[in-house]
Design a protein around this motif. Structure first.
Motif, PDB file in Angstrom:
ATOM      1  N   ARG A  90       9.581  -0.516   9.407  1.00 51.33           N
ATOM      2  CA  ARG A  90       8.811  -1.742   9.600  1.00 51.33           C
ATOM      3  C   ARG A  90       9.524  -2.680  10.562  1.00 51.33           C
ATOM      4  NH1 ARG A  90       8.013  -4.311   4.009  1.00 51.33           N
ATOM      5  NH2 ARG A  90       6.982  -5.933   5.242  1.00 51.33           N
ATOM      6  N   THR A  91      10.844  -2.777  10.420  1.00 51.94           N
ATOM      7  CA  THR A  91      11.623  -3.616  11.326  1.00 51.94           C
ATOM      8  C   THR A  91      11.496  -3.133  12.764  1.00 51.94           C
ATOM      9  OG1 THR A  91      13.242  -4.247   9.626  1.00 51.94           O
ATOM     10  CG2 THR A  91      13.963  -4.389  11.921  1.00 51.94           C
ATOM     11  N   ALA A  92      11.586  -1.814  12.951  1.00 49.58           N
ATOM     12  CA  ALA A  92      11.496  -1.253  14.298  1.00 49.58           C
ATOM     13  C   ALA A  92      10.112  -1.496  14.886  1.00 49.58           C
ATOM     14  CB  ALA A  92      11.805   0.244  14.258  1.00 49.58           C
ATOM     15  N   PHE A  93       9.073  -1.292  14.099  1.00 46.45           N
ATOM     16  CA  PHE A  93       7.718  -1.545  14.592  1.00 46.45           C
ATOM     17  C   PHE A  93       7.529  -3.015  14.927  1.00 46.45           C
ATOM     18  CE2 PHE A  93       6.350   2.640  13.252  1.00 46.45           C
ATOM     19  CZ  PHE A  93       5.304   2.906  14.112  1.00 46.45           C
ATOM     20  N   PHE A  94       8.034  -3.876  14.070  1.00 49.18           N
ATOM     21  CA  PHE A  94       7.886  -5.313  14.305  1.00 49.18           C
ATOM     22  C   PHE A  94       8.591  -5.715  15.596  1.00 49.18           C
ATOM     23  CE2 PHE A  94       9.469  -9.683  13.831  1.00 49.18           C
ATOM     24  CZ  PHE A  94       8.277 -10.360  13.616  1.00 49.18           C
ATOM     25  N   LEU A 144      -4.177  -2.960  10.166  1.00 52.00           N
ATOM     26  CA  LEU A 144      -5.141  -2.115   9.451  1.00 52.00           C
ATOM     27  C   LEU A 144      -4.487  -1.357   8.310  1.00 52.00           C
ATOM     28  CD1 LEU A 144      -8.234  -1.731  10.053  1.00 52.00           C
ATOM     29  CD2 LEU A 144      -6.957  -2.892  11.848  1.00 52.00           C
ATOM     30  N   THR A 145      -3.243  -0.923   8.512  1.00 51.13           N
ATOM     31  CA  THR A 145      -2.543  -0.187   7.463  1.00 51.13           C
ATOM     32  C   THR A 145      -1.817  -1.116   6.496  1.00 51.13           C
ATOM     33  OG1 THR A 145      -0.559   0.027   8.842  1.00 51.13           O
ATOM     34  CG2 THR A 145      -2.191   1.821   8.960  1.00 51.13           C
ATOM     35  N   ARG A 146      -1.839  -2.411   6.776  1.00 55.29           N
ATOM     36  CA  ARG A 146      -1.167  -3.427   5.956  1.00 55.29           C
ATOM     37  C   ARG A 146       0.335  -3.137   5.840  1.00 55.29           C
ATOM     38  NH1 ARG A 146      -4.657  -6.827   2.245  1.00 55.29           N
ATOM     39  NH2 ARG A 146      -6.691  -6.704   3.264  1.00 55.29           N
ATOM     40  N   ASN A 147       0.897  -2.575   6.906  1.00 56.45           N
ATOM     41  CA  ASN A 147       2.332  -2.315   6.914  1.00 56.45           C
ATOM     42  C   ASN A 147       3.152  -3.541   7.290  1.00 56.45           C
ATOM     43  OD1 ASN A 147       3.340   0.349   6.147  1.00 56.45           O
ATOM     44  ND2 ASN A 147       1.810   1.109   7.601  1.00 56.45           N
ATOM     45  N   GLU A 148       2.489  -4.646   7.604  1.00 56.32           N
ATOM     46  CA  GLU A 148       3.211  -5.893   7.863  1.00 56.32           C
ATOM     47  C   GLU A 148       2.314  -7.069   7.512  1.00 56.32           C
ATOM     48  OE1 GLU A 148       5.844  -7.676   7.626  1.00 56.32           O
ATOM     49  OE2 GLU A 148       6.844  -6.271   8.989  1.00 56.32           O
ATOM     50  N   ASP A 149       2.962  -8.144   7.113  1.00 57.23           N
ATOM     51  CA  ASP A 149       2.268  -9.387   6.794  1.00 57.23           C
ATOM     52  C   ASP A 149       1.603  -9.927   8.061  1.00 57.23           C
ATOM     53  OD1 ASP A 149       1.485 -11.948   6.142  1.00 57.23           O
ATOM     54  OD2 ASP A 149       3.430 -12.568   5.341  1.00 57.23           O
TER      55      ASP A 149
END
Length: 313
Positions: A63-67, A118-123
């Protein structure tokens, strides 16, 4: 002795190659659409079902890397301004490239943001607050001349390609991996344009090229380094092996330097030769730093495994 060219003279001299490489790019680039990669059917109304911290399926590092990748892509307006200024001559192949590059890069933030939402992987609030913060910081090339600018984006595009691709693999999510693979293909084509333009410049202003390359390798930082908490996020990503000093040394710096033949160039003046010697020493030190980092990371991993075994027993 080769004479250093002004930015205007350099751009004029290299414009035929810019047109050639732009045409090459347009022949091989693939058109693609974010909606073909994002599972929009999985979307839910945030008003009816607010985001909660238990919803992400990606682990914390992924998640950090995607963000961080998304926040970097969000700064596209600043990058466009800087590259437009660097190649600043209207109605040329250079400008056609700038606009095409910008249009292609714009899709990256769209597909990344849509995937995370869409995947709700981040706020979603964090994503928007992060976008605002990143764009308020912006990006400044700090007065790089044209050669330094081309040298920088050659390394940066390859670094971004590798970071995105490794993030996808690390995620363990086939959808995320497919998205990152698609983005990485764009980044690779962008790198090829800049890398080969710099290779062409080597025959026009060899001393200027060596000095520019040395400056950008020794002063390199990713364009997102002004993002709030960038260093903390970058450390997490490095510990996970997504992008660390070894990756930077082995997979980014050396492949491009070998392609350009920087250490095989002859007939340099004394200033360029000195900078090349400094570059060689820097790369040697970077290799040593990468090895020390790997050793520390391995020791940390072994200590963690030892603690886990003790807890189990």
């Amino acid at each position: 002795m080769a004479t250093r060219l002004s930015d205007a003279d350099l751009l004029n001299e290299l414009e035929p190659m810019a047109e050639q490489y732009l045409n090459r790019h347009m022949k091989v680039v693939e058109m693609w659409y974010p909606h073909d990669y994002v599972p929009y059917g999985d979307g839910r109304d945030f008003e009816a079902e607010p985001w909660t911290p238990d919803q992400p399926s990606l682990d914390g590092v992924a998640r950090t890397a995607f963000f961080m990748n998304l926040m970097t892509e969000d700064n596209l307006p600043s990058y466009h301004r800087e590259i437009y200024s660097m190649f600043g001559k209207k109605d040329t192949a250079w400008m056609s490239w700038v606009h095409r590059w910008t249009a292609e890069e714009g899709r990256h933030s769209i597909v990344l943001r849509d995937y995370l939402m869409l995947t709700r992987n981040e706020d979603p609030k964090k994503l928007e607050d992060g976008r605002m913060g990143a764009m308020e910081v912006g990006y400044d090339a700090d007065g790089k001349n044209t050669l330094r600018g081309i040298a920088y984006v050659s390394f940066q595009e390859l670094a971004t390609r590798i970071s995105h691709r490794n993030t996808g693999k690390y995620s363990g999510d086939p959808v995320a991996d497919r998205i990152m693979e698609r983005i990485s293909k764009d980044e690779n084509l962008h790198m090829l344009f800049y890398r080969d333009m710099m290779d062409a410049a080597k025959h026009v202003d060899p001393n200027g090229v060596v000095e520019a390359v040395a400056a950008e390798v020794m002063g390199f930082s990713m364009p997102g380094d002004g993002i709030p908490n960038f260093n903390r996020m970058a450390a997490q990503i490095a510990l996970a092996g997504i992008y660390d000093l070894r990756v930077h040394h082995d997979d980014v710096v050396w492949p491009i330097l070998r392609k350009w033949g920087i250490f095989e160039m002859e007939g340099l003046d004394s200033a360029a030769e000195q900078r090349r010697e400094e570059l060689a020493q820097f790369i040697e030190n970077l290799d040593a730093q990468a090895t020390r980092f790997e050793e520390r990371r391995e020791k940390k991993r072994q200590r963690a495994e030892s603690r886990d075994r003790k807890l189990v027993s």
